[in-house]
Design a protein around this motif. Structure first.
Motif, PDB file in Angstrom:
ATOM      1  N   ALA A 246       0.822  -1.217   0.000  1.00 53.76           N
ATOM      2  CA  ALA A 246       0.000   0.000   0.000  1.00 53.76           C
ATOM      3  C   ALA A 246       0.853   1.263   0.000  1.00 53.76           C
ATOM      4  N   LEU A 247       2.104   1.158   0.499  1.00 53.23           N
ATOM      5  CA  LEU A 247       2.964   2.326   0.632  1.00 53.23           C
ATOM      6  C   LEU A 247       4.270   2.123  -0.115  1.00 53.23           C
ATOM      7  N   ASP A 248       4.828   3.223  -0.621  1.00 55.72           N
ATOM      8  CA  ASP A 248       6.179   3.182  -1.166  1.00 55.72           C
ATOM      9  C   ASP A 248       7.169   3.007  -0.015  1.00 55.72           C
ATOM     10  N   ALA A 249       8.363   2.560  -0.363  1.00 53.16           N
ATOM     11  CA  ALA A 249       9.392   2.360   0.662  1.00 53.16           C
ATOM     12  C   ALA A 249       9.759   3.665   1.349  1.00 53.16           C
ATOM     13  N   ALA A 250       9.593   4.762   0.654  1.00 55.88           N
ATOM     14  CA  ALA A 250       9.878   6.078   1.233  1.00 55.88           C
ATOM     15  C   ALA A 250       8.838   7.054   0.692  1.00 55.88           C
ATOM     16  N   GLY A 251       8.822   8.226   1.269  1.00 59.24           N
ATOM     17  CA  GLY A 251       7.876   9.227   0.796  1.00 59.24           C
ATOM     18  C   GLY A 251       6.738   9.439   1.766  1.00 59.24           C
ATOM     19  N   ASP A 252       5.907  10.396   1.443  1.00 59.42           N
ATOM     20  CA  ASP A 252       4.799  10.781   2.306  1.00 59.42           C
ATOM     21  C   ASP A 252       3.672   9.755   2.216  1.00 59.42           C
ATOM     22  N   PRO A 253       3.337   9.062   3.323  1.00 59.00           N
ATOM     23  CA  PRO A 253       2.269   8.061   3.254  1.00 59.00           C
ATOM     24  C   PRO A 253       0.884   8.667   3.098  1.00 59.00           C
ATOM     25  N   TRP A 254       0.730   9.959   3.389  1.00 60.93           N
ATOM     26  CA  TRP A 254      -0.611  10.551   3.416  1.00 60.93           C
ATOM     27  C   TRP A 254      -1.225  10.699   2.037  1.00 60.93           C
ATOM     28  N   ALA A 255      -0.409  10.661   1.004  1.00 56.41           N
ATOM     29  CA  ALA A 255      -0.978  10.675  -0.337  1.00 56.41           C
ATOM     30  C   ALA A 255      -1.874   9.466  -0.566  1.00 56.41           C
ATOM     31  N   VAL A 256      -1.544   8.354   0.114  1.00 62.14           N
ATOM     32  CA  VAL A 256      -2.302   7.110   0.010  1.00 62.14           C
ATOM     33  C   VAL A 256      -3.319   6.979   1.136  1.00 62.14           C
ATOM     34  N   LEU A 257      -2.966   7.467   2.318  1.00 59.62           N
ATOM     35  CA  LEU A 257      -3.760   7.187   3.517  1.00 59.62           C
ATOM     36  C   LEU A 257      -4.802   8.253   3.837  1.00 59.62           C
ATOM     37  N   ASP A 258      -4.789   9.373   3.138  1.00 61.06           N
ATOM     38  CA  ASP A 258      -5.696  10.464   3.478  1.00 61.06           C
ATOM     39  C   ASP A 258      -7.155  10.029   3.432  1.00 61.06           C
ATOM     40  N   VAL A 259      -7.585   9.426   2.330  1.00 61.52           N
ATOM     41  CA  VAL A 259      -9.005   9.048   2.200  1.00 61.52           C
ATOM     42  C   VAL A 259      -9.391   7.977   3.206  1.00 61.52           C
ATOM     43  N   PRO A 260      -8.624   6.851   3.337  1.00 58.84           N
ATOM     44  CA  PRO A 260      -9.008   5.865   4.356  1.00 58.84           C
ATOM     45  C   PRO A 260      -9.015   6.441   5.770  1.00 58.84           C
ATOM     46  N   ALA A 261      -8.063   7.303   6.081  1.00 61.36           N
ATOM     47  CA  ALA A 261      -8.023   7.889   7.426  1.00 61.36           C
ATOM     48  C   ALA A 261      -9.253   8.754   7.676  1.00 61.36           C
ATOM     49  N   ARG A 262      -9.653   9.543   6.671  1.00 57.46           N
ATOM     50  CA  ARG A 262     -10.864  10.364   6.828  1.00 57.46           C
ATOM     51  C   ARG A 262     -12.103   9.470   6.983  1.00 57.46           C
ATOM     52  N   ALA A 263     -12.183   8.430   6.161  1.00 52.45           N
ATOM     53  CA  ALA A 263     -13.354   7.547   6.209  1.00 52.45           C
ATOM     54  C   ALA A 263     -13.476   6.859   7.561  1.00 52.45           C
ATOM     55  N   LEU A 264     -12.353   6.398   8.103  1.00 50.81           N
ATOM     56  CA  LEU A 264     -12.418   5.672   9.369  1.00 50.81           C
ATOM     57  C   LEU A 264     -12.547   6.611  10.559  1.00 50.81           C
ATOM     58  N   THR A 265     -12.112   7.851  10.416  1.00 52.23           N
ATOM     59  CA  THR A 265     -12.412   8.849  11.438  1.00 52.23           C
ATOM     60  C   THR A 265     -13.917   9.078  11.511  1.00 52.23           C
ATOM     61  N   VAL A 266     -14.539   9.221  10.342  1.00 48.81           N
ATOM     62  CA  VAL A 266     -15.980   9.425  10.298  1.00 48.81           C
ATOM     63  C   VAL A 266     -16.720   8.203  10.836  1.00 48.81           C
ATOM     64  N   GLN A 267     -16.307   7.017  10.420  1.00 50.80           N
ATOM     65  CA  GLN A 267     -16.972   5.798  10.902  1.00 50.80           C
ATOM     66  C   GLN A 267     -16.906   5.700  12.421  1.00 50.80           C
ATOM     67  N   THR A 268     -15.717   5.921  12.972  1.00 53.23           N
ATOM     68  CA  THR A 268     -15.547   5.807  14.423  1.00 53.23           C
ATOM     69  C   THR A 268     -16.340   6.879  15.146  1.00 53.23           C
ATOM     70  N   ALA A 269     -16.335   8.094  14.612  1.00 52.97           N
ATOM     71  CA  ALA A 269     -17.114   9.167  15.230  1.00 52.97           C
ATOM     72  C   ALA A 269     -18.602   8.850  15.182  1.00 52.97           C
ATOM     73  N   ALA A 270     -19.081   8.335  14.048  1.00 53.22           N
ATOM     74  CA  ALA A 270     -20.501   7.996  13.934  1.00 53.22           C
ATOM     75  C   ALA A 270     -20.890   6.941  14.958  1.00 53.22           C
ATOM     76  N   ARG A 271     -20.047   5.955  15.112  1.00 51.95           N
ATOM     77  CA  ARG A 271     -20.349   4.902  16.086  1.00 51.95           C
ATOM     78  C   ARG A 271     -20.359   5.439  17.506  1.00 51.95           C
ATOM     79  N   THR A 272     -19.375   6.253  17.838  1.00 53.76           N
ATOM     80  CA  THR A 272     -19.271   6.697  19.230  1.00 53.76           C
ATOM     81  C   THR A 272     -20.388   7.676  19.579  1.00 53.76           C
ATOM     82  N   VAL A 273     -20.801   8.520  18.620  1.00 53.57           N
ATOM     83  CA  VAL A 273     -21.915   9.427  18.872  1.00 53.57           C
ATOM     84  C   VAL A 273     -23.207   8.630  19.028  1.00 53.57           C
ATOM     85  N   THR A 274     -23.423   7.659  18.144  1.00 54.87           N
ATOM     86  CA  THR A 274     -24.625   6.834  18.221  1.00 54.87           C
ATOM     87  C   THR A 274     -24.700   6.095  19.548  1.00 54.87           C
ATOM     88  N   LYS A 275     -23.560   5.556  19.980  1.00 55.69           N
ATOM     89  CA  LYS A 275     -23.547   4.808  21.248  1.00 55.69           C
ATOM     90  C   LYS A 275     -23.773   5.732  22.440  1.00 55.69           C
TER      91      LYS A 275
END
Length: 310
Positions: A246-275
């Motif tokens: 998923a990642l190059d051996a070097a370089g900024d990982p956020w070019a790849v991880l930005d969308v999944p990180a945003r999606a899982l932040t939203v998922q976790t927030a939705a769950r915790t607010v609902t609970k």
């Protein structure tokens, strides 16, 4: 069937399998390990029984069990190739593994997590493999927000969700290249087996998808300030050292991880607010950190869109 009758019957199934595996079973440790709408897990000695979600698909689960069986260096292997039926619920059986200690975050095996994910993502993808369900799970968590009524935390979470591309919201196919992915990676999905090695558990979302999704939750924790930079670095270094694709051996990982990180932040927030609303309690410190992260996501993307239009 009620919960008061289902749990004893599930426990009896676990006991029966444990005694088949070890006729001289000491019948020591046991009890309920988890009891949630999406799964109930009980233990008898060295055997665990899991009742999957009521809407679990038998054919998909059988394919996921086969994947786990063929990856013994990555997954704790199931004790059978197919689920049993218990009052219409699919039940699988597993060896017991020692979980990560939630009270000792410094002992979290971040190197093991990164290495196991890299091995999983590098594994050959069988033609019969199902689709990884991570984005679908995120969409379900967000859909749950609509049922809780007015709450000040709902709007920022939905605004952050709106910033995501269609694939991350389960509205379009995931981008390629694809790999085998866990789909719901967090520290609760690791157990230590006899001999001290770590293995992944929980195959409910396992399948073919975008491997960066599996790195999204640790990335989200880091971005929200819930994971220390040292632990984040250990995780990334181990993933890269093991050849994680998923990642190059070097370089900024956020070019790849930005969308999944945003999606899982939203998922976790939705769950915790609902609970929190379901429990009738105010948001705690972690809840607020997640909702605030959603506010920042929406604000940054709105500012970026404004700059692009001017």
């Amino acid at each position: 069937m009620t919960a008061t009758t289902f749990l004893p019957e599930l426990t009896a199934r676990a006991e029966g399998v444990a005694h088949t595996r070890t006729p001289t079973c000491s019948c020591g440790a046991g009890g309920i390990l988890a009891d949630r709408p999406d799964g109930t897990v009980v233990r008898h000695a060295d055997t665990v029984a899991k009742a999957h979600a009521p809407d679990a698909d038998a054919a998909g689960l059988i394919r996921r069990l086969a994947l786990a069986s063929h990856l013994p260096d990555v997954f704790l292997p199931p004790l059978g190739p197919a689920p049993a039926d218990l009052h219409g619920r699919l039940v699988t059986f597993w060896p017991y593994g020692i979980p990560v200690d939630p009270d000792d975050p410094d002992a979290a095996p971040w190197e093991a997590v990164g290495t196991l994910l890299a091995l999983l993502h590098r594994a050959p993808v069988p033609e019969s493999a199902p689709v990884m369900r991570g984005p679908r799970k995120a969409a379900r968590a967000v859909a749950g927000l609509h049922a809780i009524g007015p709450h000040p935390a709902v709007a920022p979470v939905l605004a952050a969700w709106a910033t995501l591309p269609g694939w991350a919201r389960a509205e379009a196919p995931m981008p390629r290249p694809a790999a085998l992915c866990h789909g719901d990676l967090h520290l609760g999905q690791l157990v230590r087996v006899p001999g001290g090695a770590w293995r992944l558990i929980d195959v409910d979302d396992l399948g073919v998808g975008t491997p960066a999704w599996d790195l999204g939750r640790p990335a989200a924790w880091f971005a929200c300030g819930l994971l220390e930079p040292q632990e984040w670095g250990r995780f990334l270094d181990a993933y890269r050292a093991a050849g994680g694709p998923a990642l190059d051996a070097a370089g900024d990982p956020w070019a790849v991880l930005d969308v999944p990180a945003r999606a899982l932040t939203v998922q976790t927030a939705a769950r915790t607010v609902t609970k929190a609303v379901a429990d009738g309690r105010p948001l705690d410190e972690v809840d607020h950190a997640l909702v605030d992260a959603c506010r920042r996501i929406a604000a940054v993307l709105a500012e970026s869109a404004h700059e692009s239009s001017t």
